[in-house]
Scaffold this active site. Sequence first.
Site, PDB file in Angstrom:
ATOM      1  N   LYS A  99      15.909  14.204  -0.469  1.00  0.00           N
ATOM      2  CA  LYS A  99      15.515  14.565   0.907  1.00  0.00           C
ATOM      3  C   LYS A  99      16.551  14.064   1.914  1.00  0.00           C
ATOM      4  O   LYS A  99      16.456  14.319   3.097  1.00  0.00           O
ATOM      5  CB  LYS A  99      14.145  13.985   1.222  1.00  0.00           C
ATOM      6  CG  LYS A  99      13.078  14.457   0.236  1.00  0.00           C
ATOM      7  CD  LYS A  99      11.739  14.575   0.823  1.00  0.00           C
ATOM      8  CE  LYS A  99      10.686  14.728  -0.253  1.00  0.00           C
ATOM      9  NZ  LYS A  99      10.311  16.117  -0.476  1.00  0.00           N
ATOM     10  N   GLN A 118      10.160  11.081   4.443  1.00  0.00           N
ATOM     11  CA  GLN A 118      10.522  11.988   5.546  1.00  0.00           C
ATOM     12  C   GLN A 118      11.083  11.227   6.748  1.00  0.00           C
ATOM     13  O   GLN A 118      11.381  11.835   7.776  1.00  0.00           O
ATOM     14  CB  GLN A 118       9.293  12.806   5.980  1.00  0.00           C
ATOM     15  CG  GLN A 118       8.689  13.666   4.890  1.00  0.00           C
ATOM     16  CD  GLN A 118       9.573  14.834   4.477  1.00  0.00           C
ATOM     17  OE1 GLN A 118      10.554  15.177   5.161  1.00  0.00           O
ATOM     18  NE2 GLN A 118       9.258  15.447   3.361  1.00  0.00           N
ATOM     19  N   HIS A 158       1.059  12.223   2.142  1.00  0.00           N
ATOM     20  CA  HIS A 158       1.431  13.099   1.018  1.00  0.00           C
ATOM     21  C   HIS A 158       0.642  12.632  -0.202  1.00  0.00           C
ATOM     22  O   HIS A 158       0.291  11.455  -0.305  1.00  0.00           O
ATOM     23  CB  HIS A 158       2.940  12.914   0.790  1.00  0.00           C
ATOM     24  CG  HIS A 158       3.555  13.816  -0.226  1.00  0.00           C
ATOM     25  ND1 HIS A 158       3.457  13.583  -1.573  1.00  0.00           N
ATOM     26  CD2 HIS A 158       4.311  14.940  -0.096  1.00  0.00           C
ATOM     27  CE1 HIS A 158       4.120  14.523  -2.223  1.00  0.00           C
ATOM     28  NE2 HIS A 158       4.650  15.360  -1.354  1.00  0.00           N
ATOM     29  N   CYS A 215       1.506  19.495  -0.430  1.00  0.00           N
ATOM     30  CA  CYS A 215       1.065  18.248  -1.083  1.00  0.00           C
ATOM     31  C   CYS A 215       0.354  17.325  -0.089  1.00  0.00           C
ATOM     32  O   CYS A 215       0.519  16.098  -0.150  1.00  0.00           O
ATOM     33  CB  CYS A 215       2.233  17.513  -1.735  1.00  0.00           C
ATOM     34  SG  CYS A 215       2.947  18.414  -3.089  1.00  0.00           S
ATOM     35  N   ASP A 258       5.900   4.839   3.158  1.00  0.00           N
ATOM     36  CA  ASP A 258       6.445   5.998   2.466  1.00  0.00           C
ATOM     37  C   ASP A 258       7.464   6.626   3.412  1.00  0.00           C
ATOM     38  O   ASP A 258       7.098   7.314   4.377  1.00  0.00           O
ATOM     39  CB  ASP A 258       5.304   6.975   2.138  1.00  0.00           C
ATOM     40  CG  ASP A 258       5.810   8.322   1.642  1.00  0.00           C
ATOM     41  OD1 ASP A 258       7.037   8.547   1.644  1.00  0.00           O
ATOM     42  OD2 ASP A 258       4.970   9.158   1.266  1.00  0.00           O
TER      43      ASP A 258
END
Length: 415
Positions: free
Chosen positions: A235, A212, A132, A373, A209
């Site tokens: 999220k 997700q 991302h 993104c 990261d």
Amino acid sequence: MTRPQHNETVDAAVENCWRDFPALDQQVNDHRLAYLDSAASAQQPQSVIAAVAEYQRLDHANVHRGVHTLSHRATDAYERARDKIQGFINASSRSEIVLTSGTTESINLVAQSYGRAKFGPRDKILITHLEHHSNIVPWQLVCEQTGAELVVVPIDERGQLVMEAFDEQLTDEVSFLAIGHVSNALGTINPIREMIKKAKALDIPVLVDGAQGIPHMPIDVQELDCDFYAFSGHKMFGPTGVGVLYGREALLDAMPPWKGGGDMILEVSFAGTVFNELPYKFEAGTPHISGAIGLGAAIDYLQSIGLEHIARYEQRLLDYMTRELGKIDGIKLFGTAENKASVQSFLVDDIHPHDLGTILDHQGVAIRTGHHCAMPVMEFFCIPGTARASLALYNTMEDIDQLVDAIDKAKRIFA
Ligand SMILES: Cc1ncc(COP(=O)(O)O)c(C=O)c1O
């Protein structure tokens, strides 16, 4: 609230949890809402909404600095949220939980505090082609500031990392590895355990990261052995504007603050400042108190269902969605990795994804369209963007049927 029955059996722990999400109980454009955009932002259960409202209604005050009852209550609730986050990801200490505004800020914090102080022209920062923008641009900025070089692990046609290339790129010239857990554009689950292990063998710090990853599977940062894990409240069924940076205590302790202001200090004079202890050294200014409390409630909610149940249920949904989308004439699926979570990107015939998204919205189906993104991923496939359906624990087989029917209708309109 009534929903049609589907014949497939589902996991009892997750089966009816859509009932807990008030936003799902509505008609959009005269159709039942099929919300398939959770990778962008997930809906909140009633318990999160109630926890935030309760705080706003009765307990609101600033944290950490008041002697009065409301300030104590606000501080207790805010710090309880930190403890919940610590338990949720199995961090070894609450000092390792820095509350931020989200994944983006968490990654920028590491780039600017750890990276800017450490990197120089001889350093390489390794990221992947799947990232991302939030896990690309902060590293580009710190490269410009320090002269370090950004190196990118390539992907293949299925949207998987080319691990042979990673093995070659991961040399002792690499000073930092920053990898996404799950690709938001393609759904690929990266083999982060293996990557972290290889990096650790060379003493290379690793940031994951996890924006997700965290809503879809159990995360244990000690077992992963990563140095940093970044994620966002919104999220994982919490509020927007709040997120987390997990950081290994020894590293956080050695890092300078990257923002100055109230709360991150012990003592200030014009001669100099003594910084606060961890994690407050990285939390300048009044924090998003209600957001943190909502995030704590979201964690309670996720734990009440169980991440293992959620992962199993969502895998079944994803398999069904991939199979049903694959049957549509003229559809092209992007992201067909062996190991995937919750996301399917696609294009249909030569319908522009924005047009497709608009027609689907007219039928109550909310999906994402565009570059998500992740422009380098789009560039890899030589496309400007995709339509993306993303799943969460509250989705059902009926949502997927509604998506497929809506795409069929769009095809007829554009035929
Ligand atoms: C993989 C990934 N990383 C980072 C982000 C940025 O998250 P936020 O905007 O909440 O900071 C997102 C948001 O879509 C994402 O999907």
